[in-house]
Design an enzyme around this catalytic site. Structure first.
Site, mmCIF file in Angstrom:
data_model
loop_
_atom_site.group_PDB
_atom_site.id
_atom_site.type_symbol
_atom_site.label_atom_id
_atom_site.label_comp_id
_atom_site.label_asym_id
_atom_site.label_seq_id
_atom_site.Cartn_x
_atom_site.Cartn_y
_atom_site.Cartn_z
ATOM 1 N N VAL A 206 47.196 32.062 -25.975
ATOM 2 C CA VAL A 206 46.640 31.105 -25.003
ATOM 3 C C VAL A 206 46.745 29.683 -25.560
ATOM 4 O O VAL A 206 47.012 28.730 -24.818
ATOM 5 C CB VAL A 206 45.179 31.469 -24.639
ATOM 6 C CG1 VAL A 206 44.556 30.406 -23.751
ATOM 7 C CG2 VAL A 206 45.123 32.823 -23.953
ATOM 8 N N GLY A 207 46.571 29.540 -26.874
ATOM 9 C CA GLY A 207 46.696 28.217 -27.494
ATOM 10 C C GLY A 207 48.048 27.588 -27.225
ATOM 11 O O GLY A 207 48.164 26.395 -26.969
ATOM 12 N N GLU B 127 42.269 26.056 -32.160
ATOM 13 C CA GLU B 127 41.771 26.894 -33.252
ATOM 14 C C GLU B 127 42.068 28.339 -32.856
ATOM 15 O O GLU B 127 41.458 28.852 -31.929
ATOM 16 C CB GLU B 127 40.254 26.648 -33.374
ATOM 17 C CG GLU B 127 39.635 27.196 -34.618
ATOM 18 C CD GLU B 127 40.412 26.786 -35.840
ATOM 19 O OE1 GLU B 127 40.564 25.588 -36.085
ATOM 20 O OE2 GLU B 127 40.894 27.698 -36.541
ATOM 21 N N LYS C 69 34.169 24.934 -20.345
ATOM 22 C CA LYS C 69 34.476 26.203 -19.676
ATOM 23 C C LYS C 69 34.202 27.290 -20.709
ATOM 24 O O LYS C 69 35.025 27.562 -21.579
ATOM 25 C CB LYS C 69 35.952 26.209 -19.233
ATOM 26 C CG LYS C 69 36.294 27.161 -18.086
ATOM 27 C CD LYS C 69 36.058 28.626 -18.366
ATOM 28 C CE LYS C 69 37.205 29.281 -19.100
ATOM 29 N NZ LYS C 69 36.901 30.728 -19.422
ATOM 30 N N GLU D 203 46.888 39.993 -35.705
ATOM 31 C CA GLU D 203 45.433 39.916 -35.574
ATOM 32 C C GLU D 203 44.935 41.070 -34.709
ATOM 33 O O GLU D 203 45.479 41.344 -33.642
ATOM 34 C CB GLU D 203 45.032 38.583 -34.935
ATOM 35 C CG GLU D 203 43.523 38.423 -34.862
ATOM 36 C CD GLU D 203 43.085 37.032 -34.426
ATOM 37 O OE1 GLU D 203 43.560 36.568 -33.382
ATOM 38 O OE2 GLU D 203 42.252 36.435 -35.137
ATOM 39 N N GLY E 261 40.511 30.241 -29.524
ATOM 40 C CA GLY E 261 40.857 31.533 -28.918
ATOM 41 C C GLY E 261 42.172 32.030 -29.489
ATOM 42 O O GLY E 261 42.531 31.698 -30.623
ATOM 43 N N SER E 262 42.899 32.779 -28.685
ATOM 44 C CA SER E 262 44.107 33.434 -29.210
ATOM 45 C C SER E 262 45.265 32.443 -29.355
ATOM 46 O O SER E 262 45.326 31.426 -28.665
ATOM 47 C CB SER E 262 44.532 34.559 -28.273
ATOM 48 O OG SER E 262 45.026 34.019 -27.071
#
Ligand code: UN1
Length: 501
Positions: free
Chosen positions: A237-238, A255, A180, A390, A233-234
């Site tokens: 979301v992780g 990651e 995706k 970040e 990603g962020s």
């Protein structure tokens, strides 16, 4: 009469065919340097599409896992060779959809080439372990074993490299894939998978389901037949993905964010350090997990260094990445630009001093894109939000310090742990930094960006969850160890019991 060329409409790739999404909705892939340019339309997929793709990958796994690894690898070699021949075209496609300058998109395609060759080599390695048994006439070994269907969710900042980091090791180890890709940059993933198909990958081994995280990513991660999940990603979301994997113990690689630092000691080659900070902070418009978003400078050289940094940052030419004169491209989209603008406000309100930049660029040709000035804050306190959170944009915060120990404390005083860097000519401090900086990657006399594909890539603390990609480490994620015992004694031999004396 003026005509408007109709945009190219792309499809999902499921079971070896390009197929429409079931929902009929589409997502626009626009050029962030010029939003009038529509690169393509991609399906906004739903759970029904995900189910088809996972079914195809599950079916393909039955035979793909049995293809000898050196044969699987031959497809990767061919893929890499085709990528080499199309590098320039794919780099241009990527600049159009992602915005970063051509030199960098060439690097992105090159990183995919490097990773594909590297993993192709693993077709004839992926070594296991053989070891003596504790019992006579018995053989013991451990081999790497494929796992199943890998659900891969990739970001927009490295739209070909990062999919390749995940797809190439997944395939060489015998897994099948549903990808995706980020909805902002699906075209580069399309190009990569198109090449895999041309190189002879059997149907169903790699599938693409385009769409948003909630509509396509979530059902993919939750699907009962995906055994592996890899996400870049962020951190936010992780965490959601980690929780989704926990109930069924899916192997999950995350990651996530970074707050990477460059430390500049007063004994450093300051010209070199300056080049490093500019590249680390403003390369890819700061939109790398590895971007240098903090620079800590020893007090003796702090004023001079930060003044030169502001001057050099101000001189960077911001524009369309396809223009060879451009040093820095746009941010990826309006939302990302708004995040950058928000953090500039936060920094000002916290009392940090803005020495250059700080504004959206919106005059003339800039008005059609998502551009922001390269921005430098100085006299930043390490506890300010701009030094802790970040930003993922072209903003760097300069922090003064007195001693090397203080610099280490500042460096390690964040929740992230991806990449860090020290500029010094003192070998003792260099080795102490290599040992004591709490990040998965440490550089000496080089910026925080620029990881090579054959070493492990990843971070600690809130950056990762204990896995690595790239290099041999990727093999560990995309396989399970299977221990094998062959007893050729022709009698029952009981481990731990019959070897007692
Ligand atoms: C990322 O920022 O998500 O080390 C990946 C680097 C690149 C990869 C960055 N090779 O900066």
């Amino acid at each position: 009469m003026a005509t408007v060329a109709s945009p190219k409409v792309y499809k999902n790739y499921i079971n070896g065919e390009w197929v429409e999404g079931s929902g009929g909705k589409a997502i626009e892939d626009r050029n962030p340097a010029n939003r009038d340019e529509l690169v393509g339309m991609f399906p906004s997929s739903t759970e029904a599409d995900v189910n088809l793709a996972v079914d195809a990958a599950k079916e393909a796994f039955k035979s793909w896992r049995l293809v000898p690894a050196p044969k699987r690898a031959e497809i990767l070699y061919r893929t890499a060779e085709i990528l080499v021949s199309r590098k320039e075209d794919y780099a241009r496609d990527m600049t159009r959809e992602m915005g970063k300058v051509l030199a960098e998109t060439r690097g992105d395609v090159q990183e995919a080439i490097d990773m594909t060759y590297l993993m192709a080599g693993e077709g004839r390695r992926q070594f296991g372990q053989t070891t003596p048994s504790e019992l006579p006439n018995k053989f013991a070994m451990a081999v790497r074993s494929p796992i199943g269907v890998a659900a891969l969710v990739t970001p927009w900042n490295f739209p070909m490299a990062i999919p390749s980091w995940k797809i190439a090791p997944a395939l060489v180890m015998g897994n099948t894939v549903v990808l995706k890709p980020a909805e902002d940059t699906p075209y580069s993933s399309y190009n990569f998978v198109q090449v895999l198909a041309e190189a002879g990958l059997p149907r169903g081994v790699v599938n693409i389901v385009n769409g948003t995280g909630p509509d396509a990513g979530a059902p993919l991660v939750h699907h009962r037949d995906t055994q592996l999940v890899s996400f870049t990603g962020s951190t936010e979301v992780g965490r959601i993905i980690s929780e989704a994997c926990a109930p069924t113990f899916k192997k999950c690689h995350l990651e996530m964010g970074g707050k990477n630092i460059i430390i500049v000691m007063d004994d450093a080659n300051l010209d070199l350090a300056l080049d490093g900070v500019l590249w680390g902070a403003f390369g890819t418009s700061g939109q790398r997990c590895t971007a240098a978003s903090r620079v800590a400078v020893q007090k003796k050289v702090y004023r001079e260094f930060t003044a030169r940094l502001a001057e050099r940052a101000k001189a960077l030419r911001v524009g369309d990445g396809l223009d060879p004169e451009t040093d820095m491209g746009p941010t990826i989209n309006e939302q990302q630009l708004q995040t950058v603008i928000k953090y500039v406000e936060i920094g000002k309100n916290e009392g940090a001093k803005l020495t250059t930049g700080g504004h959206r660029l919106d005059s003339g040709a800039y008005s059609r894109g998502w551009f922001h000035e390269p921005t430098v804050f100085v006299d930043v306190d390490p506890n300010m939000r701009i030094a802790q959170e970040e930003i993922f944009g072209p903003v760097v915060s300069a922090i003064p310090f007195d001693t090397f120990e203080q610099a280490l404390e500042i460096a390690n005083g964040v929740v992230y742990g991806l990449s860090s860097s020290l500029y010094t000519r003192n070998v003792n401090n260099a080795f102490r930094a290599l040992r004591d900086l709490e990040t998965g990657i440490v550089y000496i006399n080089a910026p925080t960006i620029g990881a090579e594909t054959h070493l492990p890539f990843g971070g600690i603390k809130n950056t990762g969850n204990g896995h690595r990609e790239s290099g041999l480490a990727a093999l560990d994620f995309y396989s399970e160890w299977k221990s094998l015992y062959i007893d050729y004694s022709d009698k029952l031999q009981r481990a731990q019991i019959d070897n007692a004396e």
